[in-house]
Design a protein around this motif. Sequence first.
Motif, PDB file in Angstrom:
ATOM      1  N   THR A 116       0.843  -1.194   0.000  1.00  0.00           N
ATOM      2  CA  THR A 116       0.000   0.000   0.000  1.00  0.00           C
ATOM      3  C   THR A 116       0.875   1.240   0.000  1.00  0.00           C
ATOM      4  N   LEU A 117       0.605   2.139  -0.937  1.00  0.00           N
ATOM      5  CA  LEU A 117       1.361   3.392  -1.050  1.00  0.00           C
ATOM      6  C   LEU A 117       0.400   4.557  -0.841  1.00  0.00           C
ATOM      7  N   LYS A 118       0.833   5.543  -0.030  1.00  0.00           N
ATOM      8  CA  LYS A 118      -0.026   6.700   0.266  1.00  0.00           C
ATOM      9  C   LYS A 118       0.713   8.000  -0.081  1.00  0.00           C
ATOM     10  N   PRO A 119       0.689   8.408  -1.342  1.00  0.00           N
ATOM     11  CA  PRO A 119       1.279   9.694  -1.712  1.00  0.00           C
ATOM     12  C   PRO A 119       0.232  10.806  -1.741  1.00  0.00           C
ATOM     13  N   ASN A 120       0.701  12.050  -1.762  1.00  0.00           N
ATOM     14  CA  ASN A 120      -0.208  13.143  -2.071  1.00  0.00           C
ATOM     15  C   ASN A 120      -0.130  13.435  -3.568  1.00  0.00           C
ATOM     16  N   ARG A 121      -0.795  14.489  -4.014  1.00  0.00           N
ATOM     17  CA  ARG A 121      -0.872  14.799  -5.436  1.00  0.00           C
ATOM     18  C   ARG A 121       0.519  14.978  -6.049  1.00  0.00           C
ATOM     19  N   LEU A 122       1.360  15.790  -5.403  1.00  0.00           N
ATOM     20  CA  LEU A 122       2.687  16.092  -5.929  1.00  0.00           C
ATOM     21  C   LEU A 122       3.571  14.856  -5.949  1.00  0.00           C
ATOM     22  N   GLU A 123       3.524  14.068  -4.876  1.00  0.00           N
ATOM     23  CA  GLU A 123       4.366  12.879  -4.774  1.00  0.00           C
ATOM     24  C   GLU A 123       3.971  11.823  -5.801  1.00  0.00           C
ATOM     25  N   ALA A 124       2.659  11.639  -6.007  1.00  0.00           N
ATOM     26  CA  ALA A 124       2.183  10.653  -6.977  1.00  0.00           C
ATOM     27  C   ALA A 124       2.593  11.043  -8.393  1.00  0.00           C
ATOM     28  N   ALA A 125       2.448  12.327  -8.728  1.00  0.00           N
ATOM     29  CA  ALA A 125       2.818  12.794 -10.059  1.00  0.00           C
ATOM     30  C   ALA A 125       4.322  12.698 -10.283  1.00  0.00           C
ATOM     31  N   SER A 126       5.096  13.003  -9.236  1.00  0.00           N
ATOM     32  CA  SER A 126       6.552  12.950  -9.347  1.00  0.00           C
ATOM     33  C   SER A 126       7.039  11.525  -9.571  1.00  0.00           C
ATOM     34  N   LEU A 127       6.472  10.571  -8.849  1.00  0.00           N
ATOM     35  CA  LEU A 127       6.895   9.177  -8.978  1.00  0.00           C
ATOM     36  C   LEU A 127       6.493   8.573 -10.315  1.00  0.00           C
ATOM     37  N   SER A 128       5.296   8.884 -10.773  1.00  0.00           N
ATOM     38  CA  SER A 128       4.762   8.244 -11.979  1.00  0.00           C
ATOM     39  C   SER A 128       5.136   8.975 -13.266  1.00  0.00           C
ATOM     40  N   GLY A 129       5.409  10.284 -13.148  1.00  0.00           N
ATOM     41  CA  GLY A 129       5.640  11.078 -14.342  1.00  0.00           C
ATOM     42  C   GLY A 129       4.359  11.421 -15.071  1.00  0.00           C
ATOM     43  N   LEU A 130       3.206  11.127 -14.454  1.00  0.00           N
ATOM     44  CA  LEU A 130       1.899  11.403 -15.058  1.00  0.00           C
ATOM     45  C   LEU A 130       1.249  12.604 -14.393  1.00  0.00           C
ATOM     46  N   PRO A 131       0.438  13.345 -15.120  1.00  0.00           N
ATOM     47  CA  PRO A 131      -0.221  14.522 -14.532  1.00  0.00           C
ATOM     48  C   PRO A 131      -1.322  14.126 -13.559  1.00  0.00           C
ATOM     49  N   LEU A 132      -1.514  14.958 -12.559  1.00  0.00           N
ATOM     50  CA  LEU A 132      -2.632  14.770 -11.634  1.00  0.00           C
ATOM     51  C   LEU A 132      -3.170  16.156 -11.273  1.00  0.00           C
ATOM     52  N   ASP A 133      -3.540  16.889 -12.299  1.00  0.00           N
ATOM     53  CA  ASP A 133      -4.051  18.244 -12.118  1.00  0.00           C
ATOM     54  C   ASP A 133      -5.543  18.258 -11.832  1.00  0.00           C
ATOM     55  N   THR A 134      -6.242  17.201 -12.248  1.00  0.00           N
ATOM     56  CA  THR A 134      -7.684  17.111 -12.032  1.00  0.00           C
ATOM     57  C   THR A 134      -8.028  15.726 -11.496  1.00  0.00           C
ATOM     58  N   PRO A 135      -9.125  15.588 -10.758  1.00  0.00           N
ATOM     59  CA  PRO A 135      -9.537  14.272 -10.262  1.00  0.00           C
ATOM     60  C   PRO A 135      -9.735  13.248 -11.378  1.00  0.00           C
ATOM     61  N   ALA A 136     -10.102  13.687 -12.572  1.00  0.00           N
ATOM     62  CA  ALA A 136     -10.361  12.760 -13.673  1.00  0.00           C
ATOM     63  C   ALA A 136      -9.102  12.012 -14.114  1.00  0.00           C
ATOM     64  N   GLN A 137      -7.921  12.538 -13.760  1.00  0.00           N
ATOM     65  CA  GLN A 137      -6.671  11.894 -14.157  1.00  0.00           C
ATOM     66  C   GLN A 137      -6.225  10.815 -13.172  1.00  0.00           C
ATOM     67  N   ALA A 138      -6.905  10.707 -12.042  1.00  0.00           N
ATOM     68  CA  ALA A 138      -6.480   9.768 -11.000  1.00  0.00           C
ATOM     69  C   ALA A 138      -6.525   8.297 -11.430  1.00  0.00           C
ATOM     70  N   PRO A 139      -7.570   7.812 -12.115  1.00  0.00           N
ATOM     71  CA  PRO A 139      -7.591   6.391 -12.495  1.00  0.00           C
ATOM     72  C   PRO A 139      -6.414   5.969 -13.373  1.00  0.00           C
ATOM     73  N   ALA A 140      -6.016   6.806 -14.339  1.00  0.00           N
ATOM     74  CA  ALA A 140      -4.886   6.461 -15.202  1.00  0.00           C
ATOM     75  C   ALA A 140      -3.605   6.400 -14.400  1.00  0.00           C
ATOM     76  N   LEU A 141      -3.452   7.327 -13.466  1.00  0.00           N
ATOM     77  CA  LEU A 141      -2.268   7.316 -12.602  1.00  0.00           C
ATOM     78  C   LEU A 141      -2.240   6.054 -11.743  1.00  0.00           C
ATOM     79  N   ALA A 142      -3.402   5.680 -11.187  1.00  0.00           N
ATOM     80  CA  ALA A 142      -3.471   4.467 -10.365  1.00  0.00           C
ATOM     81  C   ALA A 142      -3.117   3.236 -11.186  1.00  0.00           C
ATOM     82  N   SER A 143      -3.565   3.197 -12.421  1.00  0.00           N
ATOM     83  CA  SER A 143      -3.252   2.068 -13.295  1.00  0.00           C
ATOM     84  C   SER A 143      -1.745   1.914 -13.469  1.00  0.00           C
ATOM     85  N   TRP A 144      -1.047   3.031 -13.604  1.00  0.00           N
ATOM     86  CA  TRP A 144       0.417   2.979 -13.733  1.00  0.00           C
ATOM     87  C   TRP A 144       1.045   2.360 -12.492  1.00  0.00           C
ATOM     88  N   PHE A 145       0.597   2.783 -11.313  1.00  0.00           N
ATOM     89  CA  PHE A 145       1.168   2.254 -10.075  1.00  0.00           C
ATOM     90  C   PHE A 145       0.873   0.760  -9.927  1.00  0.00           C
TER      91      PHE A 145
END
Length: 368
Positions: free
Chosen positions: A236-265
């Motif tokens: 289980t990983l618990k990042p905030n917006r900045l940490e998640a985007a930094s680790l994945s290299g994917l944008p997280l500027d809007t809530p709609a981008q969260a599922p794609a970011l989660a898929s990467w993780f």
Amino acid sequence: MTEREQEILQWLRQNPLIPQQELADQLGISRSAVAGHIMKLMQKGQILGKGYILADSPYVVALGGANMDIRGSTVAALRQGDSNPGRISCSAGGVARNIAENLARLGADCRLISAVGDDLYGRALLESTQRAGVDVRHVLLLPDAATSTYLSIHGPDGDMAIAINDMDILTRLDATRLAPQRELLRHAGLIVADANLSPDALAWLFAEAGDTPVFMDTVSAFKADRLRPWLGRIHTLKPNRLEAASLSGLPLDTPAQAPALASWFHQQGIRQLIVSLAADGVFYSHADGTHGWCPAPACDIVNATGAGDALMAGLAWGALQGMPLPHAVELAQACAALTLSCAATNNPTLSLTAVQQLCPNLPYPEQS
């Protein structure tokens, strides 16, 4: 359990044969009061019989930072380059230590592995952490090092404006010094760690954890990068917006981008991802496809420091109880709300009872 009952259990774990009078002397209460608390613990199933045989339950190991938090806050807007009138306070802190304290207040058996200096701050940290119900026997006390210190400045909205951390002592928590804790780690029900750990300590952790689930707090975008080689080993990983985007290299500027970011993780091997998005609440996702949103808790924010640590403690407690992820997230958000509404980094009134009052409809496991 009450705070006093948790404290008594902590002493009994360290010495199951301790006489009641000695226990009373250590706690500063009467022998009859100790006997009354022990009777209540027996009624609750925490003590099984004579000789203080304790109920066998899975314990959590919290591994990472323990430091003294120095907090400055102002009632007016911060003025850069000037002296700002306000209030300054000191309290026990550190991500892993905070998580351990919150877990203990929820009633979990939690063992802390960290390092402090043999100085005023270090001794105060050990005392306050043990008083909260955490087993601190595995914390290294180093006479030739200074205890970690975290200095934060907050504006009138309670949010942190800037912080400085002095955590050099954690570089001393290397594989050699951690080696004696191997068996403690291997028999844990769950491990919670933070990215304050050095690369050497992280390598030791994942080499020794075996099949024990590891919950990881990213701490900051800078320190989160240390976790990149180990994403496939983190449960289980618990990042905030900045940490998640930094680790994945994917944008997280809007809530709609969260599922794609989660898929990467999940493709990297993370089983559960919980992303804290401040006012947008929490997005959670499990590798089995379960995902959703939990709204930000409705509360007056007095102090934002420590809320993420309370959130992680709630997630870990829920996992220990076998709660489904959506329920564990809701419980964790309640822990965060209680912490946000408290001036201290860790809310001393946090308890399972307090959480149940905020989330009365959750299917809680039966408590003995």
